[in-house]
Design a protein around this motif. Structure first.
Motif, PDB file in Angstrom:
ATOM      1  N   TYR A   1       0.854  -1.181   0.000  1.00  0.00           N
ATOM      2  CA  TYR A   1       0.000   0.000   0.000  1.00  0.00           C
ATOM      3  C   TYR A   1       0.895   1.237   0.000  1.00  0.00           C
TER       4      TYR A   1
ATOM      5  N   VAL B   1      -4.210  -1.263  -7.990  1.00  0.00           N
ATOM      6  CA  VAL B   1      -5.293  -0.288  -8.108  1.00  0.00           C
ATOM      7  C   VAL B   1      -4.726   1.032  -7.618  1.00  0.00           C
TER       8      VAL B   1
ATOM      9  N   SER C   1      -3.575   7.038  -3.138  1.00  0.00           N
ATOM     10  CA  SER C   1      -3.893   5.811  -2.422  1.00  0.00           C
ATOM     11  C   SER C   1      -3.780   4.649  -3.402  1.00  0.00           C
ATOM     12  N   ASN C   2      -2.690   3.904  -3.318  1.00  0.00           N
ATOM     13  CA  ASN C   2      -2.425   2.812  -4.253  1.00  0.00           C
ATOM     14  C   ASN C   2      -2.290   1.496  -3.503  1.00  0.00           C
TER      15      ASN C   2
ATOM     16  N   ASP D   1      -5.489   4.931  -6.821  1.00  0.00           N
ATOM     17  CA  ASP D   1      -6.514   5.940  -6.527  1.00  0.00           C
ATOM     18  C   ASP D   1      -7.926   5.473  -6.859  1.00  0.00           C
ATOM     19  N   GLY D   2      -8.148   4.189  -6.878  1.00  0.00           N
ATOM     20  CA  GLY D   2      -9.471   3.656  -7.178  1.00  0.00           C
ATOM     21  C   GLY D   2      -9.927   3.910  -8.599  1.00  0.00           C
ATOM     22  N   GLN D   3      -9.036   4.394  -9.451  1.00  0.00           N
ATOM     23  CA  GLN D   3      -9.386   4.764 -10.821  1.00  0.00           C
ATOM     24  C   GLN D   3      -8.633   3.964 -11.878  1.00  0.00           C
TER      25      GLN D   3
END
Length: 165
Positions: free
Chosen positions: A35, A66, A49-50, A68-70
């Protein structure tokens, strides 16, 4: 759990410090989880946030992430034999539906020389040649060819000399 690696650093800024941190957990079975984050204290906001999960052996690596949730991605690397290594990478960005794909390989010509090639879905073709001239001195020649705009130029050539003490 076989090992844990953690690090953190701070960027000092007049608007407020930005704290960066990362942690990786490794297990004896070859699995890894990690993380990474960045927190802007001036805005009190998480700006990165990875998360990643992977599996590694001596001749095979599987990695997923993943960001940044993008952005969702994955890659596979395999050492086919003592002279040939291959890899593939996939990525997808939510919202824009942008998809990226790349494929590459490296072939060891002899103990001191190797060639490499890669291609991606943007029709970029990368070629490279590495030659160890002597202990501590390596020469690298590289090229990036834009396959979509082959006649218009914009291609890149590179020359590198690595000196090791």
């Amino acid at each position: 759990m076989d090992f844990l690696h953690m690090n953190t650093d701070v960027d000092l800024d007049l608007a407020g410090p930005v704290i960066h941190g990362a942690a990786v957990l490794g297990y004896y079975t070859g699995w890894l989880t990690g993380y990474q984050f960045s927190f802007d204290t001036g805005k009190s906001k998480l700006i990165k946030s990875n998360f990643a999960v992977g599996y590694a052996t001596s001749d095979f690596v599987l990695h997923t992430n993943v960001n940044d949730g993008q952005e969702f991605g994955g890659s596979v690397y395999q050492k086919v034999n003592g002279k040939l290594q291959t890899g593939i990478q996939l990525a997808w960005t939510a919202g824009s539906n942008a998809t990226r794909f790349g494929l590459g390989c490296k072939y060891q010509l002899d103990a001191d020389a190797s060639i490499s090639a890669k291609v991606n879905n943007s029709s970029q073709i990368g070629l490279g040649y590495n030659q160890k001239l002597r202990e501590g001195v390596t020469l690298t020649l590289s090229a990036m060819i834009d396959g979509k705009n082959f006649n218009q130029g914009g291609h890149k050539l590179g020359l590198g000399i690595e000196l090791e003490a």
